[in-house]
Design a protein around this motif. Sequence first.
Motif, mmCIF file in Angstrom:
data_model
loop_
_atom_site.group_PDB
_atom_site.id
_atom_site.type_symbol
_atom_site.label_atom_id
_atom_site.label_comp_id
_atom_site.label_asym_id
_atom_site.label_seq_id
_atom_site.Cartn_x
_atom_site.Cartn_y
_atom_site.Cartn_z
ATOM 1 N N TYR A 7 0.813 -1.208 0.000
ATOM 2 C CA TYR A 7 0.000 0.000 0.000
ATOM 3 C C TYR A 7 0.851 1.265 0.000
ATOM 4 C CZ TYR A 7 -3.837 -3.141 1.228
ATOM 5 O OH TYR A 7 -4.772 -4.142 1.230
ATOM 6 N N ALA A 8 2.164 1.123 -0.106
ATOM 7 C CA ALA A 8 3.084 2.259 -0.115
ATOM 8 C C ALA A 8 2.869 3.145 1.114
ATOM 9 C CB ALA A 8 2.945 3.061 -1.415
ATOM 10 N N LEU A 9 2.919 2.531 2.282
ATOM 11 C CA LEU A 9 2.741 3.259 3.532
ATOM 12 C C LEU A 9 4.100 3.643 4.090
ATOM 13 C CD1 LEU A 9 0.083 0.947 5.250
ATOM 14 C CD2 LEU A 9 -0.322 3.000 3.875
ATOM 15 N N ASP A 10 4.151 4.814 4.722
ATOM 16 C CA ASP A 10 5.394 5.177 5.402
ATOM 17 C C ASP A 10 5.460 4.418 6.726
ATOM 18 O OD1 ASP A 10 4.028 6.593 7.465
ATOM 19 O OD2 ASP A 10 4.159 8.489 6.371
ATOM 20 N N GLU A 11 6.544 4.613 7.468
ATOM 21 C CA GLU A 11 6.758 3.821 8.684
ATOM 22 C C GLU A 11 5.649 4.006 9.712
ATOM 23 O OE1 GLU A 11 10.126 3.206 12.138
ATOM 24 O OE2 GLU A 11 10.686 4.199 10.279
ATOM 25 N N ASP A 12 5.253 5.255 9.999
ATOM 26 C CA ASP A 12 4.196 5.509 10.985
ATOM 27 C C ASP A 12 2.853 4.950 10.511
ATOM 28 O OD1 ASP A 12 5.973 6.694 12.704
ATOM 29 O OD2 ASP A 12 5.359 8.751 12.242
ATOM 30 N N SER A 44 2.407 2.407 8.548
ATOM 31 C CA SER A 44 2.498 0.951 8.672
ATOM 32 C C SER A 44 2.286 0.499 10.105
ATOM 33 C CB SER A 44 3.855 0.444 8.181
ATOM 34 O OG SER A 44 3.966 0.600 6.799
ATOM 35 N N VAL A 45 2.854 1.241 11.056
ATOM 36 C CA VAL A 45 2.696 0.899 12.474
ATOM 37 C C VAL A 45 1.218 0.919 12.852
ATOM 38 C CG1 VAL A 45 3.122 1.717 14.827
ATOM 39 C CG2 VAL A 45 5.003 1.606 13.188
ATOM 40 N N VAL A 46 0.510 1.964 12.447
ATOM 41 C CA VAL A 46 -0.915 2.082 12.771
ATOM 42 C C VAL A 46 -1.720 1.011 12.028
ATOM 43 C CG1 VAL A 46 -2.960 3.557 12.560
ATOM 44 C CG2 VAL A 46 -0.777 4.537 13.336
ATOM 45 N N PHE A 47 -1.493 0.887 10.733
ATOM 46 C CA PHE A 47 -2.252 -0.059 9.906
ATOM 47 C C PHE A 47 -2.073 -1.489 10.405
ATOM 48 C CE2 PHE A 47 -2.950 -2.600 6.009
ATOM 49 C CZ PHE A 47 -4.236 -2.183 5.705
ATOM 50 N N ASP A 48 -0.860 -1.864 10.776
ATOM 51 C CA ASP A 48 -0.589 -3.230 11.225
ATOM 52 C C ASP A 48 -1.259 -3.568 12.556
ATOM 53 O OD1 ASP A 48 0.866 -3.719 8.957
ATOM 54 O OD2 ASP A 48 2.829 -3.483 9.907
ATOM 55 N N GLN A 49 -1.638 -2.565 13.321
ATOM 56 C CA GLN A 49 -2.311 -2.819 14.601
ATOM 57 C C GLN A 49 -3.810 -2.994 14.447
ATOM 58 O OE1 GLN A 49 -0.839 -3.511 17.515
ATOM 59 N NE2 GLN A 49 0.990 -3.436 16.251
ATOM 60 N N LEU A 50 -4.335 -2.654 13.281
ATOM 61 C CA LEU A 50 -5.770 -2.784 13.049
ATOM 62 C C LEU A 50 -6.106 -4.184 12.561
ATOM 63 C CD1 LEU A 50 -6.424 0.623 11.262
ATOM 64 C CD2 LEU A 50 -6.893 0.039 13.640
ATOM 65 N N SER A 51 -7.300 -4.612 12.877
ATOM 66 C CA SER A 51 -7.803 -5.912 12.449
ATOM 67 C C SER A 51 -8.926 -5.680 11.446
ATOM 68 C CB SER A 51 -8.346 -6.660 13.671
ATOM 69 O OG SER A 51 -9.115 -7.767 13.273
ATOM 70 N N ILE A 67 -3.061 10.033 10.531
ATOM 71 C CA ILE A 67 -2.814 8.801 9.770
ATOM 72 C C ILE A 67 -4.128 8.091 9.459
ATOM 73 C CG2 ILE A 67 -1.835 6.468 9.954
ATOM 74 C CD1 ILE A 67 0.525 7.809 11.493
ATOM 75 N N LEU A 68 -5.013 7.972 10.448
ATOM 76 C CA LEU A 68 -6.301 7.302 10.223
ATOM 77 C C LEU A 68 -7.131 8.020 9.172
ATOM 78 C CD1 LEU A 68 -7.243 6.273 13.873
ATOM 79 C CD2 LEU A 68 -6.698 4.726 11.971
ATOM 80 N N ARG A 69 -7.154 9.354 9.216
ATOM 81 C CA ARG A 69 -7.899 10.113 8.193
ATOM 82 C C ARG A 69 -7.377 9.777 6.800
ATOM 83 N NH1 ARG A 69 -7.638 14.309 11.887
ATOM 84 N NH2 ARG A 69 -5.887 15.255 10.803
ATOM 85 N N GLY A 70 -6.060 9.736 6.664
ATOM 86 C CA GLY A 70 -5.459 9.406 5.369
ATOM 87 C C GLY A 70 -5.783 7.987 4.919
ATOM 88 N N LEU A 71 -5.728 7.044 5.854
ATOM 89 C CA LEU A 71 -6.028 5.652 5.515
ATOM 90 C C LEU A 71 -7.502 5.465 5.166
ATOM 91 C CD1 LEU A 71 -3.868 3.839 8.233
ATOM 92 C CD2 LEU A 71 -3.350 4.073 5.792
ATOM 93 N N GLU A 75 -9.398 7.872 3.806
ATOM 94 C CA GLU A 75 -9.542 8.474 2.475
ATOM 95 C C GLU A 75 -9.077 7.535 1.370
ATOM 96 O OE1 GLU A 75 -7.478 12.220 2.489
ATOM 97 O OE2 GLU A 75 -8.822 13.079 4.001
ATOM 98 N N ARG A 76 -8.067 6.733 1.655
ATOM 99 C CA ARG A 76 -7.539 5.787 0.661
ATOM 100 C C ARG A 76 -8.356 4.495 0.604
ATOM 101 N NH1 ARG A 76 -1.213 5.304 1.676
ATOM 102 N NH2 ARG A 76 -1.466 3.779 0.006
ATOM 103 N N GLY A 77 -9.339 4.364 1.491
ATOM 104 C CA GLY A 77 -10.184 3.179 1.493
ATOM 105 C C GLY A 77 -9.557 1.968 2.163
ATOM 106 N N LEU A 78 -8.499 2.184 2.946
ATOM 107 C CA LEU A 78 -7.811 1.077 3.610
ATOM 108 C C LEU A 78 -8.365 0.803 5.001
ATOM 109 C CD1 LEU A 78 -4.140 1.943 2.618
ATOM 110 C CD2 LEU A 78 -5.678 0.297 1.540
ATOM 111 N N VAL A 79 -9.011 1.814 5.595
ATOM 112 C CA VAL A 79 -9.530 1.710 6.952
ATOM 113 C C VAL A 79 -10.972 2.185 6.953
ATOM 114 C CG1 VAL A 79 -9.309 2.621 9.310
ATOM 115 C CG2 VAL A 79 -7.268 1.952 8.046
ATOM 116 N N VAL A 80 -11.775 1.557 7.809
ATOM 117 C CA VAL A 80 -13.184 1.918 7.960
ATOM 118 C C VAL A 80 -13.390 2.419 9.381
ATOM 119 C CG1 VAL A 80 -15.542 1.012 7.999
ATOM 120 C CG2 VAL A 80 -13.920 0.200 6.281
ATOM 121 N N MET A 81 -14.127 3.519 9.502
ATOM 122 C CA MET A 81 -14.490 4.061 10.806
ATOM 123 C C MET A 81 -15.845 3.475 11.185
ATOM 124 S SD MET A 81 -14.567 8.053 11.990
ATOM 125 C CE MET A 81 -15.890 8.531 10.901
ATOM 126 N N VAL A 82 -15.934 2.944 12.395
ATOM 127 C CA VAL A 82 -17.166 2.329 12.876
ATOM 128 C C VAL A 82 -17.673 3.160 14.049
ATOM 129 C CG1 VAL A 82 -18.185 0.236 13.843
ATOM 130 C CG2 VAL A 82 -16.302 0.051 12.200
#
Length: 184
Positions: free
Chosen positions: A122-127, A129-136, A160-164, A166-173
Amino acid sequence: MAKLADNREWAVQHHNVTRNVTRKNLRVTFRVYSSMFDDHIEIVSPGGLPTGISEEEYLVDTVSVRRNPILANVFYRLGIIEAFGTGIRRIKNAYEDSASKPQFDIRENSITVILPVLRQDYALDEDQSVVFDQLSSVRPIGMSELLGRVGLSKSTVHRILRGLIERGLVVMVGSGRGTKYRKA
C-alpha cells in the motif's frame, strides 16, 4: 487467478468445499474448522488422506479422488469448484511470488492447512504501517487501545487514520467517543 491479497473468503470457501467433496465419510460428526487471524487462516479438516493417495501425491495435486461424485458434480455445475484435482496447485500458485508459503500438516485423522494472508503493497510510510498493522479486519478497536499499541501521539494517529480512511484502507465504525477503526 488473482493473488490472495487478504482474500480470506476464497481460501476458506475453496478448502471447505474441497474437503466436503473428498471427505471419507460425510456422516462423521466432526466439522471442518476455519480460524481467521490477522496474519493467517487455519483450516482443520477431519479425516486423513484418501485411501491409496500418498502425502506427496496430495501435495503435488496430481491425483483427485471424489468420494462423493454426486456432490462434486453439483458443486462443479454451480461453479463452486472449477475443476477436480486442482485445489492444492491453485493455492500454491497463489503464493509463488510470496516469501510466506502455505503449510500442510497431514496426519492420519486430520489435515490442517495454514494459509498466510498476503498483503498488498500500500506504499505506507513507517508511521502509517505501524498504525495499519495494529488494526484488524475483524475486530474494530478504539483510539485509546490503538494509542496504547503504537507509541505515537493522538494527533499523529488521527492524521494517519484520516489518510487511511480516504484511501479506502480503513473503515471508521461508530461516531463520537465510541468511534472504532478496522481494516477495510
